[in-house]
Structure formats: structure tokens, C-alpha cells
Design an enzyme around this catalytic site. Structure first.
Site, PDB file in Angstrom:
ATOM      1  N   TYR A 193     -13.741   8.616 -12.117  1.00  0.00           N
ATOM      2  CA  TYR A 193     -13.454   7.404 -11.340  1.00  0.00           C
ATOM      3  C   TYR A 193     -13.931   6.157 -12.075  1.00  0.00           C
ATOM      4  N   SER A 194     -15.213   6.131 -12.460  1.00  0.00           N
ATOM      5  CA  SER A 194     -15.734   4.901 -13.069  1.00  0.00           C
ATOM      6  C   SER A 194     -15.081   4.646 -14.428  1.00  0.00           C
ATOM      7  N   LEU A 249     -20.445   8.144   2.178  1.00  0.00           N
ATOM      8  CA  LEU A 249     -21.733   8.530   2.768  1.00  0.00           C
ATOM      9  C   LEU A 249     -21.974   7.980   4.189  1.00  0.00           C
ATOM     10  N   ARG A 283     -24.034  16.264  -6.970  1.00  0.00           N
ATOM     11  CA  ARG A 283     -22.768  15.847  -7.591  1.00  0.00           C
ATOM     12  C   ARG A 283     -22.932  15.927  -9.123  1.00  0.00           C
ATOM     13  N   LYS A 324     -11.845   2.922 -13.724  1.00  0.00           N
ATOM     14  CA  LYS A 324     -12.047   1.511 -13.312  1.00  0.00           C
ATOM     15  C   LYS A 324     -12.431   0.657 -14.526  1.00  0.00           C
ATOM     16  N   THR A 332      -3.102   5.874 -11.013  1.00  0.00           N
ATOM     17  CA  THR A 332      -3.195   4.722 -10.100  1.00  0.00           C
ATOM     18  C   THR A 332      -4.089   3.623 -10.681  1.00  0.00           C
ATOM     19  N   THR A 364     -15.963  -2.427  -9.834  1.00  0.00           N
ATOM     20  CA  THR A 364     -17.138  -1.780  -9.251  1.00  0.00           C
ATOM     21  C   THR A 364     -18.332  -1.828 -10.200  1.00  0.00           C
ATOM     22  N   ASP A 365     -19.522  -1.778  -9.621  1.00  0.00           N
ATOM     23  CA  ASP A 365     -20.729  -1.726 -10.470  1.00  0.00           C
ATOM     24  C   ASP A 365     -20.828  -0.401 -11.231  1.00  0.00           C
ATOM     25  N   GLU A 366     -20.018   0.596 -10.797  1.00  0.00           N
ATOM     26  CA  GLU A 366     -20.097   1.910 -11.471  1.00  0.00           C
ATOM     27  C   GLU A 366     -19.639   1.839 -12.921  1.00  0.00           C
ATOM     28  N   ASN A 401     -30.564   7.446  -0.837  1.00  0.00           N
ATOM     29  CA  ASN A 401     -29.624   8.039   0.119  1.00  0.00           C
ATOM     30  C   ASN A 401     -30.362   8.614   1.324  1.00  0.00           C
ATOM     31  N   ASP A 404       0.857  -1.199   0.000  1.00  0.00           N
ATOM     32  CA  ASP A 404       0.000   0.000   0.000  1.00  0.00           C
ATOM     33  C   ASP A 404       0.890   1.245   0.000  1.00  0.00           C
ATOM     34  N   ASP A 413       4.204   1.916  -4.432  1.00  0.00           N
ATOM     35  CA  ASP A 413       3.237   2.421  -5.408  1.00  0.00           C
ATOM     36  C   ASP A 413       3.031   1.382  -6.513  1.00  0.00           C
ATOM     37  N   SER A 470     -10.452   5.917  -4.926  1.00  0.00           N
ATOM     38  CA  SER A 470     -11.787   5.309  -4.890  1.00  0.00           C
ATOM     39  C   SER A 470     -12.947   6.293  -4.748  1.00  0.00           C
TER      40      SER A 470
HETATM   41  P1  NAD Z   1      -9.950   3.084  -0.170  1.00  0.00           P
HETATM   42  O1  NAD Z   1      -9.831   4.418  -0.805  1.00  0.00           O
HETATM   43  O2  NAD Z   1     -10.498   2.960   1.198  1.00  0.00           O
HETATM   44  O3  NAD Z   1      -8.521   2.363  -0.164  1.00  0.00           O
HETATM   45  C1  NAD Z   1      -7.642   2.418  -1.241  1.00  0.00           C
HETATM   46  C2  NAD Z   1      -6.260   1.989  -0.748  1.00  0.00           C
HETATM   47  O4  NAD Z   1      -5.370   1.974  -1.878  1.00  0.00           O
HETATM   48  C3  NAD Z   1      -5.657   2.935   0.290  1.00  0.00           C
HETATM   49  O5  NAD Z   1      -5.105   2.195   1.362  1.00  0.00           O
HETATM   50  C4  NAD Z   1      -4.555   3.662  -0.485  1.00  0.00           C
HETATM   51  O6  NAD Z   1      -3.456   4.049   0.334  1.00  0.00           O
HETATM   52  C5  NAD Z   1      -4.155   2.598  -1.497  1.00  0.00           C
HETATM   53  N1  NAD Z   1      -3.522   3.160  -2.700  1.00  0.00           N
HETATM   54  C6  NAD Z   1      -3.953   4.229  -3.429  1.00  0.00           C
HETATM   55  N2  NAD Z   1      -3.109   4.446  -4.447  1.00  0.00           N
HETATM   56  C7  NAD Z   1      -2.146   3.499  -4.377  1.00  0.00           C
HETATM   57  C8  NAD Z   1      -1.004   3.199  -5.171  1.00  0.00           C
HETATM   58  N3  NAD Z   1      -0.687   3.946  -6.241  1.00  0.00           N
HETATM   59  N4  NAD Z   1      -0.234   2.127  -4.836  1.00  0.00           N
HETATM   60  C9  NAD Z   1      -0.544   1.383  -3.726  1.00  0.00           C
HETATM   61  N5  NAD Z   1      -1.602   1.634  -2.946  1.00  0.00           N
HETATM   62  C10 NAD Z   1      -2.394   2.683  -3.262  1.00  0.00           C
HETATM   63  O7  NAD Z   1     -10.789   2.212  -1.195  1.00  0.00           O
HETATM   64  P2  NAD Z   1     -11.895   1.072  -0.939  1.00  0.00           P
HETATM   65  O8  NAD Z   1     -13.206   1.707  -0.775  1.00  0.00           O
HETATM   66  O9  NAD Z   1     -11.389   0.132   0.067  1.00  0.00           O
HETATM   67  O10 NAD Z   1     -11.892   0.371  -2.387  1.00  0.00           O
HETATM   68  C11 NAD Z   1     -10.961  -0.671  -2.670  1.00  0.00           C
HETATM   69  C12 NAD Z   1     -11.187  -1.157  -4.082  1.00  0.00           C
HETATM   70  O11 NAD Z   1     -12.518  -1.635  -4.228  1.00  0.00           O
HETATM   71  C13 NAD Z   1     -11.009  -0.067  -5.137  1.00  0.00           C
HETATM   72  O12 NAD Z   1     -10.377  -0.645  -6.251  1.00  0.00           O
HETATM   73  C14 NAD Z   1     -12.445   0.345  -5.480  1.00  0.00           C
HETATM   74  O13 NAD Z   1     -12.512   0.805  -6.799  1.00  0.00           O
HETATM   75  C15 NAD Z   1     -13.164  -0.972  -5.308  1.00  0.00           C
HETATM   76  N6  NAD Z   1     -14.601  -0.900  -4.921  1.00  0.00           N
HETATM   77  C16 NAD Z   1     -14.978  -0.151  -3.845  1.00  0.00           C
HETATM   78  C17 NAD Z   1     -16.317  -0.160  -3.456  1.00  0.00           C
HETATM   79  C18 NAD Z   1     -16.791   0.625  -2.257  1.00  0.00           C
HETATM   80  O14 NAD Z   1     -17.989   0.703  -2.024  1.00  0.00           O
HETATM   81  N7  NAD Z   1     -15.910   1.199  -1.444  1.00  0.00           N
HETATM   82  C19 NAD Z   1     -17.253  -0.911  -4.166  1.00  0.00           C
HETATM   83  C20 NAD Z   1     -16.824  -1.648  -5.277  1.00  0.00           C
HETATM   84  C21 NAD Z   1     -15.479  -1.635  -5.625  1.00  0.00           C
HETATM   85  O1  DAU Z   2     -20.910   1.430  -6.301  1.00  0.00           O
HETATM   86  C1  DAU Z   2     -19.607   1.174  -5.867  1.00  0.00           C
HETATM   87  C2  DAU Z   2     -18.905   2.471  -5.551  1.00  0.00           C
HETATM   88  O2  DAU Z   2     -19.461   2.961  -4.335  1.00  0.00           O
HETATM   89  C3  DAU Z   2     -17.395   2.322  -5.444  1.00  0.00           C
HETATM   90  O3  DAU Z   2     -16.879   1.915  -6.683  1.00  0.00           O
HETATM   91  C4  DAU Z   2     -16.743   3.624  -4.982  1.00  0.00           C
HETATM   92  O4  DAU Z   2     -15.356   3.433  -4.776  1.00  0.00           O
HETATM   93  C5  DAU Z   2     -17.393   4.047  -3.683  1.00  0.00           C
HETATM   94  O5  DAU Z   2     -16.852   5.280  -3.244  1.00  0.00           O
HETATM   95  C6  DAU Z   2     -18.903   4.155  -3.837  1.00  0.00           C
HETATM   96  O6  DAU Z   2     -19.241   5.259  -4.719  1.00  0.00           O
HETATM   97  P1  DAU Z   2     -20.477   6.239  -4.411  1.00  0.00           P
HETATM   98  O7  DAU Z   2     -20.266   7.499  -5.133  1.00  0.00           O
HETATM   99  O8  DAU Z   2     -21.772   5.529  -4.608  1.00  0.00           O
HETATM  100  O9  DAU Z   2     -20.264   6.407  -2.816  1.00  0.00           O
HETATM  101  P2  DAU Z   2     -20.356   7.694  -1.856  1.00  0.00           P
HETATM  102  O10 DAU Z   2     -20.291   7.175  -0.463  1.00  0.00           O
HETATM  103  O11 DAU Z   2     -19.409   8.764  -2.265  1.00  0.00           O
HETATM  104  O12 DAU Z   2     -21.823   8.205  -2.122  1.00  0.00           O
HETATM  105  C7  DAU Z   2     -22.950   7.376  -1.935  1.00  0.00           C
HETATM  106  C8  DAU Z   2     -24.178   8.171  -2.350  1.00  0.00           C
HETATM  107  O13 DAU Z   2     -24.380   9.229  -1.394  1.00  0.00           O
HETATM  108  C9  DAU Z   2     -24.037   8.854  -3.693  1.00  0.00           C
HETATM  109  O14 DAU Z   2     -25.302   8.827  -4.352  1.00  0.00           O
HETATM  110  C10 DAU Z   2     -23.654  10.286  -3.366  1.00  0.00           C
HETATM  111  C11 DAU Z   2     -24.333  10.519  -2.028  1.00  0.00           C
HETATM  112  N1  DAU Z   2     -23.629  11.427  -1.098  1.00  0.00           N
HETATM  113  C12 DAU Z   2     -22.318  11.208  -0.847  1.00  0.00           C
HETATM  114  C13 DAU Z   2     -21.614  12.032   0.015  1.00  0.00           C
HETATM  115  C14 DAU Z   2     -20.145  11.806   0.281  1.00  0.00           C
HETATM  116  C15 DAU Z   2     -24.328  12.453  -0.468  1.00  0.00           C
HETATM  117  O15 DAU Z   2     -25.542  12.618  -0.682  1.00  0.00           O
HETATM  118  N2  DAU Z   2     -23.650  13.264   0.400  1.00  0.00           N
HETATM  119  C16 DAU Z   2     -22.306  13.112   0.659  1.00  0.00           C
HETATM  120  O16 DAU Z   2     -21.732  13.912   1.443  1.00  0.00           O
END
Ligand code: NAD
Ligand code: DAU
Length: 339
Positions: free
Chosen positions: A153-154, A193, A276, A157, A100, A125-127, A252, A33, A59, A85
């Protein structure tokens, strides 16, 4: 087995490292990481002394470093969580998402190819499928839904996914991809969120809800996601994509109201703020493939999962309060004004 987990100091990667270190004491888990703003070694405290766990800072986009690491460690499997992410950050600063998420994935794929990795798993991701309309509740994302991205972002990915599939088709690298819906649970960074709302509601601060709060997300507890990835790693078929989701759609506003009710806080804290840009309306996963082919079944419903999560945030205030007082404070101030 020696398994490289990238991004294991983040939310899902951290939960996955816990899962693998505890479940497979005879496997070696190496967590790579970069420790960006989202990486937190505090998350690894419960496993850091285990003999089958090792942390390496670096990295994924640094080709020379990655090639050296792969030569030295001779990994059997790679699970790539490392990514930028957060959708909102990708809107203000897309460049690092390409570096990245796209270039980093390409470097890991080349290293996996060169050093004969037996399984490369990409956490996607589903995005990548874009969004669904609110007035068609009969529609769900399947693995065959065309990629149709909305945010930087999407898009990053989806690009990475295409590289992963190209390395299967062109070079025969044994890859799998999981595309998961929104995760929640312990160690979730408070810019997202659910942890944002829990932490701010506990401090009686305004709760920013984008637009009218009617966008729908399909929530999955992080431990159910970790189980799914474990299953795909061990039983999934190379070249395949698996959608992961638990049929837990909520607007939400419903999510925020559920948290407020559980914390006994007033709805007057809710503040509807500017939407957004490009905001996806609805995500909804059809998980039939992973359920029927691999026997995956989520353990949590949204109701049981959100209760467990709120409980965790109440019992682990130090973990998230340390983050809120650090560099993240500046990001939040720019987004929503001074706390
Ligand atoms: P996060 O942002 O919490 O964690 C990302 C981690 O990657 C961090 O520890 C960061 O330090 C590390 N990182 C970033 N750039 C790097 C680099 N260049 N080299 C090495 N490490 C690096 O993310 P998360 O929410 O845990 O998501 C993890 C994965 O799952 C991502 O690929 C994201 O796209 C995917 N994903 C997330 C969700 C969600 O709801 N959070 C849903 C579906 C898929
Ligand atoms: O669907 C999977 C994805 O879910 C992952 O691939 C992403 O890494 C992860 O961040 C997440 O993306 P979202 O954009 O859906 O998550 P977020 O928590 O940023 O937002 C969830 C919903 O809430 C979205 O519709 C935006 C809304 N939101 C978010 C924030 C941060 C708000 O209304 N207020 C807020 O302050």
C-alpha cells in the site's frame, strides 16, 4: 469552480464532499467513485439532493472513460482520494493497489494536463515515510523525510506521489500533495482499527490487537483533515507537499482501552493476535509547515474527537451494520474467523 472529487463515496472523500458542498454552494462538486467494497452511497445521503452535487460512477484507471469525462465536464480542480486504502488487503492482494493507486493517478494526471486543470491535489499518507523507532520520541516526519515504504500500500502511494511531482517538474501541472496521519471519525469503514473496535465491542466480540499493541499512530479527526485539504487547494503553493497531523500519538492498546472505557466494556475482550507482516512501529507528523504557512490548526484533540466518533457510531448503527452484513462479512471471516 467545478471540482472533481474522486473516491468521494469512501471515508475521507465522503466527509470532504459534505464539507465542500455545504461550504461552497456556488461551486459544483462532482464525485467520481467506482463503488468498490469501500464505496458507499449511503454516506452521501445528506448531500445527494443539493443542486451543486453530482455523482458519477467510474474507474480512475479507465483512461478512455476519464478522458471523456474531463472533456465533457471541463474541471477547474481535481482532488484525488480514490485509492485502495487498507494495508492488510495490500499484503494479500497487491496488484489492485498498483492498478488503482499508481496507474489511476497517472491517468488523472494526464487528463488534468490535457484539459488544463488549474489545480490537481493528491491525497497522500504519512506511510510513504516508513516508520520511526519507539525509543526516539524526538523524531517526526517532515516534508523532507526520505520516502522509505514498508507495505505494498505505502509503496503504491509513494509511487503515485512521485508521478504527481514529476508532472509539476516536467509539464508544469499545478499540483499539491498532502500527507496525512491516521484519520478517524464518521463514515470510517469498519475494517480499520477504530470503527472495527467500536463495532465489535458493542457486540461483545473479541477485539484483535496485532502483536503487543505497542505500535503508535498519530490520530487526526477527519474534519480537521478536510479543512487542511480545503486550505491547501485554495492557498497552497503548486509543487509543494504539506504534512497534516495533530500531535495525537497513541499506542494501539491505548486506543482500544479508551474505546472500551467509553463504552463501559471489559478489557477481557482484547485478544492479542499474530502481528501484521512488516508492521510500521510509529508514525508521527511534524505539521509546522501547514500551520505556519497556511494557518491550519486542528479543532479536535484525540479525547474530544474519539468521544464525537463513538457518539456517531452509536447514533448511526444502521450505516455500519449494513456494511457488516454485506460482502465485508466474507473478508472478516477470512481474516479472523466466523463472527
Ligand atoms: P476508503 O477506502 O474509505 O475509500 C476509497 C474510495 O475510493 C472508495 O469509495 C472506493 O470505492 C473508491 N475507489 C477505489 N478504487 C477506485 C477506482 N479505481 N476509481 C474510482 N474510485 C475508486 O479510503 P479512505 O480511508 O477514505 O482514504 C482516502 C484517501 O486518503 C486514500 O488515497 C488514502 O490513501 C488517503 N489517506 C487515508 C488515511 C486514513 O487514515 N484513512 C490517511 C492518510 C491518507
Ligand atoms: O497513516 C495513514 C494510514 O492510516 C492511511 O494511509 C491508510 O489508508 C489507513 O488505512 C491507515 O493505515 P493503518 O495501517 O495505520 O490503519 P489500520 O486502521 O489498518 O491500523 C491501525 C493500527 O492498528 C495499525 O498499527 C494496525 C493495528 N490494527 C489494525 C487492525 C485492523 C490492529 O491491531 N488490529 C486490527 O484488527
Amino acid at each position: 469552480m467545478k471540482i472533481l472529487v474522486t473516491g468521494g463515496a469512501g471515508f475521507i472523500g465522503g466527509n470532504f464532499v459534505h464539507h465542500m458542498v455545504n461550504k461552497y454552494p456556488n461551486d459544483e462538486i462532482v464525485n467520481l467513485d467506482l463503488l468498490t467494497y469501500a464505496g458507499n452511497l449511503e454516506t452521501l445521503k445528506p448531500v445527494e439532493d443539493k443542486p451543486n452535487y453530482k455523482f458519477v460512477k467510474g474507474d480512475i484507471a479507465d483512461e478512455a472513460f476519464i478522458m471523456d469525462l474531463f472533456e465533457k465536464e471541463q474541471f477547474d480542480m481535481v482532488v484525488n482520494f480514490a485509492a485502495e486504502s487498507h494495508v492488510d488487503r495490500s499484503i494479500t492482494d497487491p496488484g489492485i493497489f498498483v492498478t488503482t493507486n499508481v496507474m489511476g493517478t497517472r491517468v488523472l494526471l494526464d487528463a488534468s494536463k490535457k484539459y488544463g486543470v488549474k489545480r490537481y491535489h493528491q491525497v497522500s499518507t504519512d506511510e510513504v515515510y516508513g516508520d520511526l523507532p519507539l525509543d526516539r520520541p524526538d523524531l517526526f516526519f517532515t516534508e523532507d523525510t526520505p520516502l522509505h515504504t514498508s507495505s505494498p500500500y505505502s509503496s503504491s502511494k509513494a509511487s503515485a506521489d512521485l508521478f504527481v511531482l514529476a508532472y509539476y517538474r516536467t509539464y508544469g501541472l499545478p499540483v499539491t500533495i498532502s500527507r496525512c496521519s491516521n484519520n478517524y471519525g464518521p463514515y470510517h469503514f469498519p475494517e480499520k482499527l477504530i470503527p472495527l473496535i467500536i463495532s465489535r465491542a458493542l457486540a461483545d466480540e473479541e477485539l484483535p490487537v496485532y502483536g503487543k499493541g505497542e505500535n503508535v499512530r498519530d490520530w487526526l479527526h477527519v474534519s480537521d483533515h478536510c479543512e487542511a485539504i480545503d486550505l491547501i487547494l485554495h492557498k497552497g503553493k503548486p509543487g509543494e507537499v504539506y504534512n497534516v497531523g495533530g500531535h495525537n500519538e497513541r499506542t494501539n492498546l491505548e486506543v482500544v482501552q479508551t474505546i472500551l472505557k467509553a463504552l463501559d466494556k471489559p478489557e477481557s475482550l482484547i485478544k492479542f493476535v499474530t502481528d501484521r507482516p512488516g508492521h510500521d512501529m510509529r508514525y508521527a507528523i511534524d505539521p509546522a509547515k501547514i500551520e505556519t504557512e497556511l494557518g491550519w490548526k486542528p479543532k479536535y484533540t484525540f479525547d474530544t474527537g474519539i468521544r464525537q466518533t463513538i457518539e456517531w457510531y452509536l447514533n448511526n448503527k444502521e450505516w455500519w451494520q449494513n456494511i457488516l452484513s454485506g460482502e465485508y462479512a466474507n473478508y472478516f471471516e477470512n481474516q479472523y474467523g466466523k463472527r
